[in-house]
Motif scaffolding. Sequence first.
Motif, PDB file in Angstrom:
ATOM      1  N   ILE A 149     -94.293  16.002  45.452  1.00 27.97           N
ATOM      2  CA  ILE A 149     -92.910  16.347  45.108  1.00 27.97           C
ATOM      3  C   ILE A 149     -92.364  15.375  44.071  1.00 27.97           C
ATOM      4  O   ILE A 149     -91.702  15.770  43.103  1.00 27.97           O
ATOM      5  CB  ILE A 149     -92.025  16.336  46.374  1.00 27.97           C
ATOM      6  N   THR A 163     -90.078   5.937  45.327  1.00 24.17           N
ATOM      7  CA  THR A 163     -91.079   6.758  46.015  1.00 24.17           C
ATOM      8  C   THR A 163     -92.100   5.875  46.715  1.00 24.17           C
ATOM      9  O   THR A 163     -92.450   6.101  47.883  1.00 24.17           O
ATOM     10  CB  THR A 163     -91.788   7.690  45.017  1.00 24.17           C
ATOM     11  N   GLN A 184     -97.787  15.074  50.359  1.00 22.57           N
ATOM     12  CA  GLN A 184     -96.712  16.002  50.014  1.00 22.57           C
ATOM     13  C   GLN A 184     -95.585  15.266  49.299  1.00 22.57           C
ATOM     14  O   GLN A 184     -95.037  15.746  48.306  1.00 22.57           O
ATOM     15  CB  GLN A 184     -96.189  16.684  51.266  1.00 22.57           C
ATOM     16  N   GLN A 185     -95.261  14.085  49.788  1.00 14.19           N
ATOM     17  CA  GLN A 185     -94.197  13.283  49.194  1.00 14.19           C
ATOM     18  C   GLN A 185     -94.532  12.892  47.759  1.00 14.19           C
ATOM     19  O   GLN A 185     -93.693  12.980  46.857  1.00 14.19           O
ATOM     20  CB  GLN A 185     -93.997  12.024  50.051  1.00 14.19           C
ATOM     21  N   ALA A 207     -93.835  16.262  40.731  1.00 13.37           N
ATOM     22  CA  ALA A 207     -93.332  17.532  40.202  1.00 13.37           C
ATOM     23  C   ALA A 207     -91.910  17.407  39.662  1.00 13.37           C
ATOM     24  O   ALA A 207     -91.569  18.029  38.649  1.00 13.37           O
ATOM     25  CB  ALA A 207     -93.395  18.601  41.289  1.00 13.37           C
ATOM     26  N   TYR A 208     -91.091  16.589  40.323  1.00  8.98           N
ATOM     27  CA  TYR A 208     -89.687  16.469  39.924  1.00  8.98           C
ATOM     28  C   TYR A 208     -89.388  15.160  39.193  1.00  8.98           C
ATOM     29  O   TYR A 208     -88.224  14.838  38.938  1.00  8.98           O
ATOM     30  CB  TYR A 208     -88.792  16.592  41.156  1.00  8.98           C
TER      31      TYR A 208
END
Length: 341
Positions: free
Chosen positions: A320, A331, A316-317, A323-324
């Motif tokens: 995200i 990260t 999930q991390q 996507a951004y």
Amino acid sequence: MSEERAGLLDGAIAPVSNRHLFGHEAAEAFLARSYRSGKGHHAILVEGPEGIGKATLAFRFANHILRHPDPTSAPEVISDPDPEHPVTRQLASGASHNLLHLSRPVDEKSGRVKTAITVDEVRKAGHFFAQTSGTGNWRIVIIDPADDLNRNAANAILKILEEPPKRAMFLVLSHAPGKLLPTIRSRCLPLRLHELPPQAMDQALGQLGLTIPTEKREAVLTLAKGSVARALKLVNYGGADILDAFEQMLSASGPAQRKMMFKIADALSGKDSEVAFGFFVEHLGDHLAEAARSLALAGDLSGAEHYARLSSVINQQLGIASAYNLDRKQTMLDVLAAIVR
């Protein structure tokens, strides 16, 4: 279709131009017999890990079919493509009107390969089949890989598979067939390819001229797991060094551990690090899955649940962050910190 497929690894040979295939003699023999019988399936799902020769097999079979359009008179074996034959030259140059290669397209604005095969790409198959073949030959579509089809593209392919045109052949490649729509799988004949055995790996890597330092050869071949693509990533993209740093990180603590974390994050956030990043993310998923599996088998269900939950959180991390367009170095530092916490 260009000869060099977008995203081709450094040191690799484009499957359409690769004259030799190693380690899949039984699969080739099956395809040759099936085609010659005149009762072959119109859609074949070629399954197996990435980088073991699925695309090369597909193009060799396509070459075989287009050179011998009458199944009953086709040879009993699939021979190496003749570079001087018109069919081979047309395929290599992208000039064949009888073959369509669907893969992730390049974004015209960014110049990068898109993350999925879109429905616009699949619509090319509709136009492809709508055209009249001047030779009356077969029409072949290679989907490479079908794992990259987004939902709309997958549904569009399904409609064509449900009512295939006459003398149409689909070669559907997949690294993870379990992720495909069940309805797509049900309309294909599965053909499973396995990791290359040691001798075939030696032959394939020898053909590429891949130089592996003697002291690292055994480790690289073990980590490659019978995949030429993995071997290239390990050697030509720094994958071996990144995995070594990861193992050191797991066994270290304090400043030494932090140093390895920064080393990995730097390697995965530098210029032209997309391949290395994807390689490490895949390895990370395998690592967490294996940790969960081992603990479950040992009866430590709490520990297994921890790693399963951690895998979900990290996925999930990463999603995200992608996507951004978040800072990749930070990260990766966050991901690695979650693993060693």
